[in-house]
Each structure stands twice: as structure tokens, then as C-alpha cells.
Design a protein around this motif. Structure first.
Motif, short mmCIF file in Angstrom:
data_model
loop_
_atom_site.label_atom_id
_atom_site.label_comp_id
_atom_site.label_asym_id
_atom_site.label_seq_id
_atom_site.Cartn_x
_atom_site.Cartn_y
_atom_site.Cartn_z
N THR A 32 -31.39 -69.32 -33.01
CA THR A 32 -30.24 -69.86 -32.19
C THR A 32 -30.31 -70.82 -31.23
OG1 THR A 32 -30.99 -68.07 -30.65
CG2 THR A 32 -29.45 -67.35 -32.08
N ALA A 33 -31.61 -71.30 -31.01
CA ALA A 33 -31.98 -72.33 -29.85
C ALA A 33 -31.37 -73.63 -30.36
CB ALA A 33 -33.56 -72.43 -29.72
N PRO A 34 -31.55 -74.14 -31.67
CA PRO A 34 -30.56 -75.45 -31.88
C PRO A 34 -29.27 -75.70 -31.66
CG PRO A 34 -32.47 -74.54 -33.57
CD PRO A 34 -32.20 -73.45 -32.71
N TYR A 42 -27.52 -73.93 -29.02
CA TYR A 42 -27.48 -74.18 -27.70
C TYR A 42 -28.15 -75.64 -27.49
CZ TYR A 42 -26.90 -69.12 -26.87
OH TYR A 42 -26.43 -67.96 -26.84
N HIS A 43 -28.90 -76.06 -27.96
CA HIS A 43 -29.55 -77.54 -27.78
C HIS A 43 -28.38 -78.45 -28.25
CE1 HIS A 43 -32.86 -79.62 -26.45
NE2 HIS A 43 -32.59 -80.55 -27.18
N GLU A 44 -27.53 -78.26 -29.49
CA GLU A 44 -26.80 -79.19 -29.92
C GLU A 44 -25.55 -79.31 -28.84
OE1 GLU A 44 -26.72 -81.62 -32.35
OE2 GLU A 44 -28.03 -81.08 -33.88
N ILE A 63 -35.46 -81.29 -33.24
CA ILE A 63 -34.57 -80.30 -32.49
C ILE A 63 -35.09 -78.72 -32.69
CG2 ILE A 63 -32.10 -79.11 -32.20
CD1 ILE A 63 -31.06 -81.84 -32.24
N ALA A 81 -36.32 -77.17 -29.37
CA ALA A 81 -35.17 -76.47 -28.70
C ALA A 81 -35.50 -75.01 -28.28
CB ALA A 81 -34.18 -76.18 -29.60
N PRO A 82 -36.63 -74.54 -28.93
CA PRO A 82 -36.99 -73.22 -28.38
C PRO A 82 -37.68 -73.31 -27.09
CG PRO A 82 -37.71 -73.21 -30.81
CD PRO A 82 -37.16 -74.57 -30.45
N HIS A 107 -35.01 -73.51 -24.68
CA HIS A 107 -34.26 -72.29 -24.53
C HIS A 107 -35.11 -71.44 -23.53
CE1 HIS A 107 -30.97 -70.09 -26.01
NE2 HIS A 107 -31.74 -68.91 -25.93
#
Lengths: 215, 215
Positions: free
Chosen positions: A175-177, A179-181, B172, B176-177, B180
Motif C-alpha cells: 500500500t505504501a507506494p 500513499y507515496h504517489e 518508490i 515508500a515503506p 509510511h
């Protein structure tokens, strides 16, 4: 949780069940009105517009009721998030790890890729301004990760994984990518992102990443 | 970039190079003082304390200089981020994909896991309140991803990958983690997180995720 504590704090042991139910019903109705008003005020004017008085006016509830029960903006935001977690939600069972993660990512995508102001983004933004909101947001997410541990369990039972995995790490990788994008990079929403990010996380897991021995 | 435009906007063609250099030197010095002051004010009082007047006072520069050159808080924040990108930074070459990604993740971790207020978190928080800061933050990150494309190229040349990959998606997935966990979940910093997240992203890439055909 705020509501339950409040609804019962003045109830004597001997109070009939019907009275308790009616009190709980009114209490729950006021809570629903107030929490809906928090979301409306936040979406309309952002965190700067969010005051106890504005929420009370929007909800049609006396301001002292709001002050007494939620204390301040942090208390209101925390209760919005606690209420959001108070549901029967569980991860869909699609029959494969990549399918399950794609379905989860699609929910995240739908919440974040909404054009215009959306409540998820507004609550995350508020978490940078209210320690109570930040703590409640973490609780909300950790509860979701705990409920989603079954996704990793099912993948293990289907023989998709080489061994036990840290479900939370797997879920964050998936899921983190998104939120990042969508939240941090504010990239144009790409409808294929949920599937791609889920596929990458599932590939990691199949290759032995997130192993519980890898700590 | 803001500074360069300002430094040359009043320069006639025939102006001697020495004068241009001296003007650029003073201009660059004022810019450095002002941008340092933005960071100091932001760390000391958060976005709410960040005003052009507070920055000017902290920098020891006349407020009209700041208004003329940066216009407002959004202009100041954007220039802090543009200045941060104006460096010779490149990703370290460690000899392996997982090593390169771990080194990148370690930089992200060091920036975010800093106990107490840190500038990276403060700038990201500010991006939720200033569209100029948000756009500059995206520019900063996209520039970093572009510079880091070499990490994927080198991995390909070493034969670590089954085919060409989307370097940005790989980067990413690796980083990203960390954002997050440390920024959104506010989890306790785990010093092993950079390596674990890098390992998972590298495993995905080796398994064929992030393939440029996967779009």
C-alpha cells in the motif's frame, strides 16, 4: 471508545435495559451528527476552519455538549478515526495473494485518487497538526493491518509463500507506494497502480521477503 | 530557479563579468541567509510561525527584499526545496542493487528518524498547506528519482535483473515503506528497516516486477 464510555458513565447497575438502550441511541445519534459535521467542516474549510464551535453549529448541537464530550479539535478528529475503525470491515478473499492485495490497494486508491478534497487526505493532513489525530490515525491503520493478517495466512495455506511472513510489512509494501504517489508526490492517478504495486509486493513475498526470520 | 532569474534580471548585456559575479555573490549570500532562516523558523514554530516578516527578521534582511524576491511563504518554501535540489548529489555505487537501495533508504531513514522536529518532516507537513511547497517537493523527488535511474541501469548491466525496469517505480517501492512507517504511521524507528525495505524491493525487481512492459 469515547461514546461507549460516555453513554454508560452515569448509568447505575439497576437501570432498566430499555433506558440504557434509549440513552445509547440518542448518544449515538448525537455522535453521528457531530462526527459527520467534523468531516463536512474539514472538507469545506480545512483544518483552519475546524473549531468546536463550527462543528457544533454545523451539527445543530449545543457547543457545551461538544466541549464536554470531545474537549477539543484533537478529540473530535480522534473520534472520527475511532468511529471509522468501528466497523465490520475485512479484506476481500479473491483466491490469490496478488488478487487480495490488488483489492486492498484499489480501496486505498479510490479513497486517495478522488479528485477534489477527500476526507482521507484531509485527515492525514490534519494528523500533521494534531497529535491526537496522529495517534488515532496510527491506531486506525494498525487495526487494519491486524485485520488483514488473514491475507498472508491464506496465501500461506494456498502454498503461495516459501514460509511465514510479517503480514504488516507485506501490507505496507503493497500500500505504501499508493500513499507515496497520490498523497506525497501528488502524481496524476494511474488506474493501473493498485495492480502494479500489489504485484510487486506479492512477488517480493513469493521470493522470500518479509519472512518472519528476517528481523 | 528564483535566484538566477533575480540575479540577472537587471544586468545589461555589456555589464562586466566581474560585476555580475559580485552581484551574484551578494545575491547568493542573501538567498542562503533567507533560506536558512526559513528552516529555522519552520523548525522552531512550525508553519504557523512562518511569515515573510519572521523570516526577514531572522535572516537580518529587509522585509521588502524578501517580499520582492520570494513574494510569500509559498515562494520561500519552494525555493528551500529548489535550493536543496541544486547540488551534486548522486546515489552511491555499492556494487549491488540491494546495497544501492539500502544506502538510499539509509539516507531517507536518517532524515526522517531524527528524534524531535526535523526539516524533512516539517517540509512535507508544509506541503499539505502550501500548493507551491507541494509542487516544489514533487519536483525535488522527481529529480532525485531521475538521478537514481543509474541504480537500475547498473543492476541491469550486472545481470541482476531479468529485463529493463521502471526505475522510478523500483525506487518508490524501496523508499515508500520508510515514509509510511516514519512519517504517516509514526512508528518507532527500526534501524533494520532501510535494509529490509530495500531487500524486498530488490527481490521484486529480480522476480520481474517493475518491468517496463508491465504498464
Amino acid at each position: 471508545m469515547t461514546t461507549e464510555k460516555h453513554a454508560t458513565e452515569d448509568s447505575g447497575q439497576a437501570e432498566p435495559a430499555t433506558v440504557r438502550r434509549r440513552t445509547g441511541g440518542r448518544s449515538a445519534r448525537v455522535r453521528a451528527q457531530v462526527l459527520a459535521a467534523v468531516g463536512e467542516v474539514l472538507l469545506a474549510g480545512g483544518y483552519d476552519a475546524l473549531t468546536v464551535d463550527a462543528v457544533a453549529a454545523r451539527a445543530g448541537v449545543h457547543r457545551t455538549t461538544v466541549y464536554r464530550r470531545w474537549r477539543d479539535v484533537g478529540g473530535l478528529l480522534a473520534d472520527v478515526l475511532d468511529a471509522a475503525a468501528d466497523d465490520a470491515w475485512g479484506p476481500p478473499d479473491t483466491g490469490s495473494l496478488v488478487g487480495d492485495l490488488t483489492a486492498l490497494n484499489q480501496e486505498v486508491y479510490d479513497a486517495l485518487a478522488d479528485s477534489g478534497p477527500n476526507l482521507t487526505t484531509a485527515l492525514i493532513a490534519a494528523s500533521f497538526r494534531s497529535a491526537d489525530a496522529a495517534a488515532a490515525l496510527s491506531r486506525f491503520w494498525e487495526d487494519r493491518y491486524a485485520r488483514c493478517a488473514v491475507v498472508a495466512d491464506r496465501a500461506g495455506q494456498r502454498g503461495e509463500l516459501p514460509g511465514p511472513v510479517d503480514a504488516r510489512a507485506l501490507l505496507i509494501a503493497a500500500t505504501a507506494p499508493l500513499y507515496h504517489e497520490l498523497l506525497l508526490l501528488r502524481a496524476a492517478p494511474d488506474p493501473d497502480l493498485p495492480r502494479r504495486a500489489a504485484g510487486a509486493a506479492a512477488a517480493s513475498a513469493r521470493a522470500g521477503a518479509f519472512g518472519t526470520g528476517d528481523h
